[in-house]
Design an enzyme around this catalytic site. Structure first.
Site, PDB file in Angstrom:
ATOM      1  N   TYR A   9      49.457  60.272  57.745  1.00  0.00           N
ATOM      2  CA  TYR A   9      48.034  59.979  57.760  1.00  0.00           C
ATOM      3  C   TYR A   9      47.507  59.784  56.339  1.00  0.00           C
ATOM      4  O   TYR A   9      47.257  60.748  55.603  1.00  0.00           O
ATOM      5  CB  TYR A   9      47.259  61.112  58.435  1.00  0.00           C
ATOM      6  CG  TYR A   9      47.707  61.446  59.844  1.00  0.00           C
ATOM      7  CD1 TYR A   9      48.305  60.496  60.671  1.00  0.00           C
ATOM      8  CD2 TYR A   9      47.542  62.735  60.353  1.00  0.00           C
ATOM      9  CE1 TYR A   9      48.709  60.811  61.961  1.00  0.00           C
ATOM     10  CE2 TYR A   9      47.935  63.052  61.646  1.00  0.00           C
ATOM     11  CZ  TYR A   9      48.527  62.083  62.442  1.00  0.00           C
ATOM     12  OH  TYR A   9      48.924  62.414  63.716  1.00  0.00           O
ATOM     13  N   HIS A  27      57.749  63.690  64.143  1.00  0.00           N
ATOM     14  CA  HIS A  27      56.674  62.723  64.350  1.00  0.00           C
ATOM     15  C   HIS A  27      57.208  61.391  64.881  1.00  0.00           C
ATOM     16  O   HIS A  27      57.896  60.655  64.172  1.00  0.00           O
ATOM     17  CB  HIS A  27      55.936  62.489  63.025  1.00  0.00           C
ATOM     18  CG  HIS A  27      54.577  61.902  63.185  1.00  0.00           C
ATOM     19  ND1 HIS A  27      53.744  61.649  62.118  1.00  0.00           N
ATOM     20  CD2 HIS A  27      53.873  61.520  64.293  1.00  0.00           C
ATOM     21  CE1 HIS A  27      52.611  61.142  62.552  1.00  0.00           C
ATOM     22  NE2 HIS A  27      52.670  61.050  63.874  1.00  0.00           N
TER      23      HIS A  27
END
Length: 339
Positions: free
Chosen positions: A65, A150
């Site tokens: 992010y 992830h």
């Protein structure tokens, strides 16, 4: 399996695994990494302050992010909070590698940040440890409570053979409290729950008011193997984020198919009949399943937090869920697992 506390007007915890407690509402901070548009340090800090005031104590981030910006902003916003009072999760699997040639362009991953770093997959033992070490540095913490692998969609074998065992070793060493994976599909997460000795998964968009496919695989596996589920992307890319859906609404980050739009509008009609809104029901729905430990809401501002808390605190009549089932708008199996 989660240890349920009765919901009321204040934030409640669910305890799972070896005693880790997460608030029923968590905050996801991908937007702190300038997702799609720029935000500020001040806005990020104010969002965390609003979450803290509301009793939220679970915060989720990732190196992906904003190429680390989200982690840095979250760490700064939490710096003066008692460390034992909150739960932080971050993610591993992609390292951030310097890319000097990227200084003249912006990141191509959807974040408005200079591309001075690039993401490189590394699911090896050393890669997982390096990813965690770098996340801890950005967060300013000496540990994280949850570490997710992830989006390993294209790396299933490597995840089972290398990454998840490496994460289990970190858990055994006490460097992280719990391990799992975060994905927007349920089938691979179900396999991890059955075979990998994980504690928790983050499921994005696949167990929502609009779709319940995870009832086929992940949720039964989670109950059988005592794996907690964190439900994310519960608005299905914004389709369920408003009381009424426009024709240009999005689903899975693209245009919404006509049949899904019609289904969402039919759900909205039932919400109107019961005096609630689609977002109210969207927040409440995943928490009805006994495997679900928390619902994580993506947040950019303090107002986002305030809105999410108001939805969480809305009482949903039990008859509402039965009516959705009766009209063919909700999988009838949800009545067998509802709280």
């Amino acid at each position: 399996m989660t240890d349920v506390m009765e919901r009321g007007s204040s934030m409640q915890n669910r305890t799972w695994g070896d005693g880790l407690a997460t608030t029923e509402l968590g905050v996801g901070v991908a937007q702190f990494g300038n997702l799609y548009r720029e935000t500020t340090d001040e806005a990020s800090t104010q969002a965390i302050e609003a979450a803290w005031a509301a009793g939220i104590r679970y915060f989720d981030t990732a190196p992906h992010y904003g190429l680390g910006l989200s982690e840095r902003r979250l760490g700064a916003a939490l710096r003066d909070r008692p460390r034992d009072a909150y739960v932080v999760s971050t993610k591993a699997g992609r390292l951030l590698v310097p890319d000097p040639e990227g200084a003249s362009r912006m990141d191509d991953g959807g974040f408005v940040v200079p591309a001075t770093l690039r993401r490189e997959w590394d699911l090896s033992r050393d890669g997982i440890r390096r990813s965690l070490d770098e996340s801890l540095e950005r967060l300013g913490l000496d540990r994280v409570d949850i570490l997710y692998l992830h989006d390993p969609d294209a790396h299933e074998d490597a995840a089972l053979r290398e990454a998840l065992p490496a994460m289990a070793q970190l858990r055994d060493e006490g460097v992280v409290g719990a391990i799992g994976a975060g994905m927007n599909q349920s089938a691979m997460l179900a396999r991890f729950a059955r075979e990998a000795g994980i504690d928790v998964v983050m499921l994005a968009g696949r167990y929502t008011l609009l779709e319940q496919g995870a009832l086929d695989d992940l949720l039964p596996a989670a109950l059988e193997h005592d794996v907690a589920v964190v439900a994310a992307a519960i608005y299905n890319s914004g389709l369920l984020a408003t009381p009424r859906m426009s024709a240009d609404a999005h689903y899975n980050y693209g245009a919404v198919p006509a049949e899904l739009l019609a289904r969402a509008r039919a759900i909205a009609d039932v919400c109107d009949e019961f005096g609630i809104t689609v977002p109210d029901a969207a927040v409440a729905f995943p928490l009805r399943h006994p495997a679900v430990a928390s619902v994580v809401i993506g947040t950019r501002t303090a107002q986002h937090v305030t809105d999410a808390v108001a939805r969480y605190e809305t009482t949903i009549p039990e008859e509402f869920w039965s009516e959705l089932v009766a009209r063919g708008l909700l999988d009838p199996r949800v009545q067998d697992v509802g709280r």
